[in-house]
Design a protein around this motif. Sequence first.
Motif, mmCIF file in Angstrom:
data_model
loop_
_atom_site.group_PDB
_atom_site.id
_atom_site.type_symbol
_atom_site.label_atom_id
_atom_site.label_comp_id
_atom_site.label_asym_id
_atom_site.label_seq_id
_atom_site.Cartn_x
_atom_site.Cartn_y
_atom_site.Cartn_z
ATOM 1 N N LYS A 18 0.885 -7.492 -3.970
ATOM 2 C CA LYS A 18 -0.140 -7.342 -2.945
ATOM 3 C C LYS A 18 -0.143 -5.870 -2.447
ATOM 4 O O LYS A 18 -0.004 -5.314 -1.483
ATOM 5 C CB LYS A 18 0.331 -8.120 -1.755
ATOM 6 N N PRO A 19 -0.894 -4.828 -3.450
ATOM 7 C CA PRO A 19 -0.972 -3.353 -2.907
ATOM 8 C C PRO A 19 -1.962 -3.424 -1.905
ATOM 9 O O PRO A 19 -2.956 -4.163 -1.932
ATOM 10 C CB PRO A 19 -1.357 -2.710 -4.257
ATOM 11 N N THR A 20 -1.780 -2.492 -0.890
ATOM 12 C CA THR A 20 -2.762 -2.652 0.260
ATOM 13 C C THR A 20 -3.683 -1.500 0.273
ATOM 14 O O THR A 20 -4.781 -1.547 0.927
ATOM 15 C CB THR A 20 -2.005 -2.120 1.443
ATOM 16 N N SER A 21 -3.814 -0.913 -1.243
ATOM 17 C CA SER A 21 -5.071 0.095 -1.279
ATOM 18 C C SER A 21 -5.273 0.221 -2.985
ATOM 19 O O SER A 21 -4.278 -0.133 -3.615
ATOM 20 C CB SER A 21 -4.708 1.419 -0.755
ATOM 21 N N LEU A 22 -6.423 0.752 -3.211
ATOM 22 C CA LEU A 22 -6.559 0.945 -4.529
ATOM 23 C C LEU A 22 -5.744 1.990 -5.325
ATOM 24 O O LEU A 22 -5.357 1.947 -6.393
ATOM 25 C CB LEU A 22 -8.355 1.357 -4.660
ATOM 26 N N GLU A 23 -5.517 2.941 -4.531
ATOM 27 C CA GLU A 23 -4.721 4.211 -4.796
ATOM 28 C C GLU A 23 -3.316 3.559 -5.188
ATOM 29 O O GLU A 23 -2.750 3.963 -6.185
ATOM 30 C CB GLU A 23 -4.599 5.329 -3.710
ATOM 31 N N LEU A 24 -2.856 2.707 -4.364
ATOM 32 C CA LEU A 24 -1.406 2.272 -4.504
ATOM 33 C C LEU A 24 -1.288 1.334 -5.756
ATOM 34 O O LEU A 24 -0.675 1.357 -6.593
ATOM 35 C CB LEU A 24 -0.956 1.362 -3.306
ATOM 36 N N PHE A 25 -2.698 0.571 -5.978
ATOM 37 C CA PHE A 25 -2.673 -0.298 -7.080
ATOM 38 C C PHE A 25 -2.729 0.552 -8.522
ATOM 39 O O PHE A 25 -1.728 0.242 -9.195
ATOM 40 C CB PHE A 25 -4.085 -1.079 -6.886
ATOM 41 N N LYS A 26 -3.282 1.644 -8.503
ATOM 42 C CA LYS A 26 -3.266 2.685 -9.500
ATOM 43 C C LYS A 26 -2.042 3.255 -9.845
ATOM 44 O O LYS A 26 -1.200 3.349 -11.080
ATOM 45 C CB LYS A 26 -4.436 3.832 -9.265
ATOM 46 N N ASN A 27 -1.234 3.607 -8.887
ATOM 47 C CA ASN A 27 0.045 4.133 -9.008
ATOM 48 C C ASN A 27 1.123 3.109 -9.466
ATOM 49 O O ASN A 27 2.019 3.445 -10.327
ATOM 50 C CB ASN A 27 0.539 4.765 -7.709
#
Length: 253
Positions: A18-27
């Motif tokens: 459950k990543p909270t942002s698109l940037e965190l998802f990419k990382n």
Amino acid sequence: MEVMQVVREQITRTLSSKPTSLELFKNKVNALNYGEILKLRQTERLHQEETLAPPVLELKERLKPELLELIRQQRLNRLCQGTMFRKISNRRRQDKLWYCRLSPNHKMLHYGDVEEDTDNPPIETLQEKIPVADIKGLLTGKDCPHMKENKSKQNKEVLDLAFSLTYDVEEDSLNFIAPSRTDFCLWTDGLSVLLGREMSSESTRSELEILLSMEIKLRLLDLENVPIPDCAPVIPKPPSNYNFCYDFSQTEQ
């Protein structure tokens, strides 16, 4: 094909966190490379093989009675602590509150009306009581008398929280609406224990699996990286004689 499976697994595993942002998802996707995926697969496969090995399954069955008894005691302790319930009312005023708890010797259910600011009332202040020996049955959901009488209240949320105790004769019942699904499971399980029945709630199944998993992991700590055979080793035949044994019964001179 393998590339597609890895990409799908990267996305699925990343979304499960459950990543909270698109940037965190990419990382997280970038950090979950092919090598990490292989390591996770291997760890999960080894864990599954361990938990599905016949000796481990046999150990689980042997541990179940002890862990179920632990859950039973927890349920009875929770009933002894008691819970505050609301009475269903067809009027538009505030519903009344009442409290119910099991006596320490597990022989009486004490209950009575309380004020909203009451916190854990002493058992002596609860004027009504029912002997556990007089309880005839436990009803849940739409089978409860108060659900049949208050059909306007029969929404799914209330039905999932309703349970009743029948006692003496079938016409007499003590009706409950649990504050939450957790309280519903705790009370129906505890009452089932008092009636000599099996606990059947989803909470019992979930807690039993958690306790079994923890206990198995503790028991297998010393066997880390040691393959578990599917069957026990063959017991060797006894020796032809026991002349190598020392006879302690003889008194030394």
